[in-house]
Design a protein around this motif. Structure first.
Motif, short mmCIF file in Angstrom:
data_model
loop_
_atom_site.label_atom_id
_atom_site.label_comp_id
_atom_site.label_asym_id
_atom_site.label_seq_id
_atom_site.Cartn_x
_atom_site.Cartn_y
_atom_site.Cartn_z
N LEU A 1 0.82 -1.21 0.00
CA LEU A 1 0.00 0.00 0.00
C LEU A 1 0.86 1.26 0.00
N PHE A 2 1.97 1.22 0.71
CA PHE A 2 2.88 2.35 0.72
C PHE A 2 3.46 2.58 -0.68
N ALA A 3 3.87 1.50 -1.34
CA ALA A 3 4.40 1.61 -2.70
C ALA A 3 3.32 2.12 -3.65
N TYR A 4 2.10 1.63 -3.51
CA TYR A 4 0.98 2.09 -4.34
C TYR A 4 0.75 3.59 -4.16
N ALA A 5 0.74 4.05 -2.90
CA ALA A 5 0.55 5.47 -2.63
C ALA A 5 1.66 6.31 -3.25
N GLY A 6 2.88 5.83 -3.14
CA GLY A 6 4.01 6.56 -3.72
C GLY A 6 3.95 6.62 -5.23
N LEU A 7 3.63 5.51 -5.86
CA LEU A 7 3.56 5.48 -7.33
C LEU A 7 2.42 6.33 -7.87
N THR A 8 1.27 6.27 -7.22
CA THR A 8 0.15 7.09 -7.69
C THR A 8 0.42 8.57 -7.46
N ASP A 9 1.15 8.91 -6.40
CA ASP A 9 1.53 10.30 -6.17
C ASP A 9 2.49 10.77 -7.26
N LEU A 10 3.45 9.94 -7.62
CA LEU A 10 4.37 10.28 -8.72
C LEU A 10 3.62 10.46 -10.03
N LEU A 11 2.71 9.55 -10.32
CA LEU A 11 1.92 9.63 -11.55
C LEU A 11 1.07 10.89 -11.58
N ASP A 12 0.43 11.20 -10.48
CA ASP A 12 -0.39 12.41 -10.38
C ASP A 12 0.45 13.66 -10.64
N TYR B 1 3.30 13.84 -12.25
CA TYR B 1 3.75 13.82 -13.65
C TYR B 1 2.65 14.34 -14.58
N ILE B 2 1.43 13.85 -14.38
CA ILE B 2 0.30 14.27 -15.22
C ILE B 2 0.06 15.77 -15.06
N ALA B 3 0.09 16.26 -13.83
CA ALA B 3 -0.14 17.69 -13.58
C ALA B 3 0.91 18.55 -14.29
N ARG B 4 2.18 18.11 -14.23
CA ARG B 4 3.24 18.89 -14.88
C ARG B 4 3.23 18.71 -16.40
N TRP C 1 0.83 17.86 -18.58
CA TRP C 1 -0.30 18.44 -19.31
C TRP C 1 -0.80 19.74 -18.67
N ASN C 2 0.04 20.32 -17.84
CA ASN C 2 -0.27 21.60 -17.21
C ASN C 2 -1.66 21.60 -16.55
N LYS C 3 -1.90 20.62 -15.74
CA LYS C 3 -3.19 20.46 -15.05
C LYS C 3 -3.10 20.85 -13.58
N ARG C 4 -2.20 21.77 -13.27
CA ARG C 4 -2.05 22.23 -11.89
C ARG C 4 -3.22 23.11 -11.50
N THR C 5 -3.64 22.98 -10.26
CA THR C 5 -4.71 23.82 -9.72
C THR C 5 -4.27 24.34 -8.36
N VAL C 6 -4.86 25.42 -7.92
CA VAL C 6 -4.56 25.97 -6.60
C VAL C 6 -4.91 24.94 -5.53
N VAL C 7 -6.06 24.31 -5.68
CA VAL C 7 -6.47 23.28 -4.71
C VAL C 7 -5.46 22.14 -4.71
N GLY C 8 -4.99 21.75 -5.89
CA GLY C 8 -4.01 20.67 -5.98
C GLY C 8 -2.69 21.01 -5.30
N THR C 9 -2.29 22.28 -5.37
CA THR C 9 -1.03 22.68 -4.73
C THR C 9 -1.13 22.60 -3.21
N ILE C 10 -2.35 22.58 -2.70
CA ILE C 10 -2.55 22.48 -1.26
C ILE C 10 -2.84 21.04 -0.86
N ILE C 11 -3.72 20.37 -1.60
CA ILE C 11 -4.15 19.02 -1.22
C ILE C 11 -3.04 17.99 -1.42
N ASP C 12 -2.26 18.09 -2.50
CA ASP C 12 -1.22 17.09 -2.74
C ASP C 12 -0.19 17.06 -1.62
N PRO C 13 0.41 18.21 -1.24
CA PRO C 13 1.35 18.15 -0.12
C PRO C 13 0.68 17.74 1.19
#
Length: 165
Positions: free
Chosen positions: A12-23, A25-28, A30-42
């Motif tokens: 589960l820890f590896a899954y969380a880490g990989l999905t965080d990396l993928l998220d 990568y996708i945000a950077r 395809w320029n899908k960054r959001t203000v909410v994302g800059t707060i929720i992701d960290p």
């Protein structure tokens, strides 16, 4: 973790880490960054780290001082309710370089501590050194958000007469 299901914990820890990396990568990519994302992701990263740190401390996998170091690295005021109050996202947070290294080191520490029961070799000395390195980078990372000029950008400022600018 608390029920000694170490393989599940590592998975589960590896899954969380990989999905965080993928998220990220996708945000950077395809320029899908959001203000909410800059707060929720960290915040999600810190939640994962906090929960795992507490669980590892309870199970004896990390010293209780790791929780203390995490707490002292939080900027003032240090209240649980203020930290998680989503009505306060009035700033855009840009990760500092040290915060990125700190997150990687925290993930390494928590990952190794999580996997320690299923690793056949003795990694206790590696974990001990990593405890101090992560404590240092956590404090340094917290300070970087306070002292780095463009790490936090206020989205709405209130002037002295009480009006939003």
């Amino acid at each position: 973790m608390l029920n000694d299901q170490h393989l599940w914990s590592v998975g589960l820890f590896a899954y969380a880490g990989l999905t965080d990396l993928l998220d990220g990568y996708i945000a950077r990519r395809w320029n899908k960054r959001t203000v909410v994302g800059t707060i929720i992701d960290p915040m999600a990263d810190k939640t994962l780290m906090t929960i795992l740190t507490v669980c590892l401390a309870i199970k004896g996998g990390l010293p209780v001082s790791a929780i203390y170091y995490r707490w002292i690295s939080l900027p003032e005021p240090k209240t649980f309710s203020r930290y998680w109050d989503f009505s306060l996202p009035s700033a855009e947070v840009r990760p500092t370089t040290i915060s990125k290294y700190n997150t990687a080191l925290q993930l390494l520490l928590v990952g190794l501590a999580t996997a320690n029961p299923v690793i056949p070799a003795d990694i206790s000395s590696v974990l001990s050194v990593l405890h101090y390195v992560v404590a240092t980078t956590t404090i340094w990372s917290g300070a970087s958000y306070i002292y780095t000029k463009d790490a936090v950008k206020l989205l709405h400022q209130t002037s002295k007469d009480g009006k939003s600018q």
